[in-house]
Design a protein around this motif. Sequence first.
Motif, PDB file in Angstrom:
ATOM      1  N   ASP A 279       0.855  -1.175   0.000  1.00  0.00           N
ATOM      2  CA  ASP A 279       0.000   0.000   0.000  1.00  0.00           C
ATOM      3  C   ASP A 279       0.894   1.229   0.000  1.00  0.00           C
ATOM      4  N   PRO A 280       1.174   1.808  -1.157  1.00  0.00           N
ATOM      5  CA  PRO A 280       2.168   2.896  -1.256  1.00  0.00           C
ATOM      6  C   PRO A 280       1.628   4.242  -0.773  1.00  0.00           C
ATOM      7  N   ASP A 281       1.232   4.313   0.508  1.00  0.00           N
ATOM      8  CA  ASP A 281       0.751   5.566   1.064  1.00  0.00           C
ATOM      9  C   ASP A 281       1.918   6.434   1.511  1.00  0.00           C
ATOM     10  N   SER A 282       1.608   7.648   1.918  1.00  0.00           N
ATOM     11  CA  SER A 282       2.632   8.554   2.432  1.00  0.00           C
ATOM     12  C   SER A 282       2.248   8.970   3.842  1.00  0.00           C
ATOM     13  N   GLY A 283       3.157   9.651   4.518  1.00  0.00           N
ATOM     14  CA  GLY A 283       2.881  10.091   5.882  1.00  0.00           C
ATOM     15  C   GLY A 283       2.764   8.918   6.837  1.00  0.00           C
ATOM     16  N   ASP A 284       1.887   9.094   7.846  1.00  0.00           N
ATOM     17  CA  ASP A 284       1.719   8.030   8.838  1.00  0.00           C
ATOM     18  C   ASP A 284       1.239   6.729   8.213  1.00  0.00           C
ATOM     19  N   ASN A 285       0.409   6.845   7.184  1.00  0.00           N
ATOM     20  CA  ASN A 285      -0.107   5.635   6.530  1.00  0.00           C
ATOM     21  C   ASN A 285       0.992   4.868   5.795  1.00  0.00           C
ATOM     22  N   GLY A 286       2.078   5.552   5.463  1.00  0.00           N
ATOM     23  CA  GLY A 286       3.163   4.896   4.740  1.00  0.00           C
ATOM     24  C   GLY A 286       4.243   4.356   5.656  1.00  0.00           C
ATOM     25  N   LEU A 287       4.150   4.648   6.969  1.00  0.00           N
ATOM     26  CA  LEU A 287       5.146   4.162   7.926  1.00  0.00           C
ATOM     27  C   LEU A 287       4.702   2.816   8.468  1.00  0.00           C
ATOM     28  N   LEU A 288       5.431   1.766   8.122  1.00  0.00           N
ATOM     29  CA  LEU A 288       5.097   0.416   8.573  1.00  0.00           C
ATOM     30  C   LEU A 288       6.013  -0.004   9.712  1.00  0.00           C
ATOM     31  N   LEU A 289       5.419  -0.578  10.741  1.00  0.00           N
ATOM     32  CA  LEU A 289       6.180  -1.137  11.851  1.00  0.00           C
ATOM     33  C   LEU A 289       5.898  -2.634  11.914  1.00  0.00           C
ATOM     34  N   TYR A 290       6.962  -3.406  12.129  1.00  0.00           N
ATOM     35  CA  TYR A 290       6.862  -4.859  12.123  1.00  0.00           C
ATOM     36  C   TYR A 290       6.992  -5.406  13.541  1.00  0.00           C
ATOM     37  N   SER A 291       6.311  -6.514  13.798  1.00  0.00           N
ATOM     38  CA  SER A 291       6.390  -7.135  15.123  1.00  0.00           C
ATOM     39  C   SER A 291       6.129  -8.625  14.994  1.00  0.00           C
ATOM     40  N   LEU A 292       6.621  -9.376  15.989  1.00  0.00           N
ATOM     41  CA  LEU A 292       6.327 -10.801  16.072  1.00  0.00           C
ATOM     42  C   LEU A 292       5.094 -10.973  16.943  1.00  0.00           C
ATOM     43  N   VAL A 293       4.121 -11.713  16.459  1.00  0.00           N
ATOM     44  CA  VAL A 293       2.856 -11.887  17.175  1.00  0.00           C
ATOM     45  C   VAL A 293       2.940 -13.103  18.092  1.00  0.00           C
ATOM     46  N   ASN A 294       2.579 -12.889  19.358  1.00  0.00           N
ATOM     47  CA  ASN A 294       2.562 -13.985  20.342  1.00  0.00           C
ATOM     48  C   ASN A 294       3.893 -14.732  20.377  1.00  0.00           C
ATOM     49  N   ASN A 295       4.970 -13.955  20.358  1.00  0.00           N
ATOM     50  CA  ASN A 295       6.299 -14.580  20.378  1.00  0.00           C
ATOM     51  C   ASN A 295       6.664 -14.958  21.809  1.00  0.00           C
ATOM     52  N   GLN A 296       6.507 -16.240  22.135  1.00  0.00           N
ATOM     53  CA  GLN A 296       6.757 -16.700  23.491  1.00  0.00           C
ATOM     54  C   GLN A 296       8.095 -17.422  23.640  1.00  0.00           C
ATOM     55  N   THR A 297       8.756 -17.689  22.519  1.00  0.00           N
ATOM     56  CA  THR A 297       9.948 -18.529  22.584  1.00  0.00           C
ATOM     57  C   THR A 297      11.211 -17.752  22.902  1.00  0.00           C
ATOM     58  N   ASN A 298      11.269 -16.483  22.510  1.00  0.00           N
ATOM     59  CA  ASN A 298      12.434 -15.633  22.727  1.00  0.00           C
ATOM     60  C   ASN A 298      13.677 -16.090  21.960  1.00  0.00           C
ATOM     61  N   GLU A 299      13.511 -17.050  21.033  1.00  0.00           N
ATOM     62  CA  GLU A 299      14.652 -17.425  20.201  1.00  0.00           C
ATOM     63  C   GLU A 299      14.920 -16.380  19.120  1.00  0.00           C
ATOM     64  N   PHE A 300      13.875 -15.611  18.750  1.00  0.00           N
ATOM     65  CA  PHE A 300      14.001 -14.672  17.650  1.00  0.00           C
ATOM     66  C   PHE A 300      13.488 -13.293  18.062  1.00  0.00           C
ATOM     67  N   ASP A 301      13.937 -12.297  17.325  1.00  0.00           N
ATOM     68  CA  ASP A 301      13.426 -10.941  17.498  1.00  0.00           C
ATOM     69  C   ASP A 301      13.330 -10.319  16.111  1.00  0.00           C
ATOM     70  N   ILE A 302      12.743  -9.141  16.022  1.00  0.00           N
ATOM     71  CA  ILE A 302      12.541  -8.500  14.730  1.00  0.00           C
ATOM     72  C   ILE A 302      12.839  -7.016  14.843  1.00  0.00           C
TER      73      ILE A 302
END
Length: 215
Positions: free
Chosen positions: A1-24
């Motif tokens: 979705d090639p938006d600009s401004g706040d709509n164009g800022l994507l933040l990534y996260s791991l969902v329900n990450n309980q293992t702690n082996e990985f991070d993002i």
Amino acid sequence: DPDSGDNGLLLYSLVNNQTNEFDIDENTGQIFTVSVAGKAGTFYLEVQAADQGTGRLTARTTVNVTVDPSSSNNIVVVVLNQKINAVERNIVAVKRVLEGKLAWTVYIIDVYSNEFERKARSSTDVTHVKIIAFDEANHEVSAEDVKRKLREQNSDIEIELEKIFSTSVTAAIEEAPADSATPELVATIVLGVLLACTLVAFLVYVLFTIKRKRY
């Protein structure tokens, strides 16, 4: 979705990450290991991307990560005097520098710190980069050849890395600790000491006996 401004800022996260082996990395979406030592198999990570506009939109996908511990004897560890999070952010550029100077295909197997605390990700100025190299015929390059080439190209590698990290960089080869004494060697040493003690005791006895006879 090639938006600009706040709509164009994507933040990534791991969902329900309980293992702690990985991070993002929330800004780039780059996934990295935190601790998978001694573990193997496939891990299923649910990753979410969210924009920052009003009524946040999100999308999720599953990333499969396969951990395959290598049994190769040709793995070499390069130690950088940089924080681990800085190395992880620039790992693609580090790989490019190593490949350019070694003239081989380089795979980065692991990036880690000897510190296990998560807070050490931004506070410890020593990062270990575990690599393995393959030649034009896709054969593993021996660890000794990789180390030799790293030593030959060390100055040039450090100069190129300084351009990436915008600071002075040292790149050292981690040498394996000397092998501890084998049980056979320990037994030989102990036996030698016992024989020496026995010989000394025998000589003392002989000298004492000779003196008694004189008197």
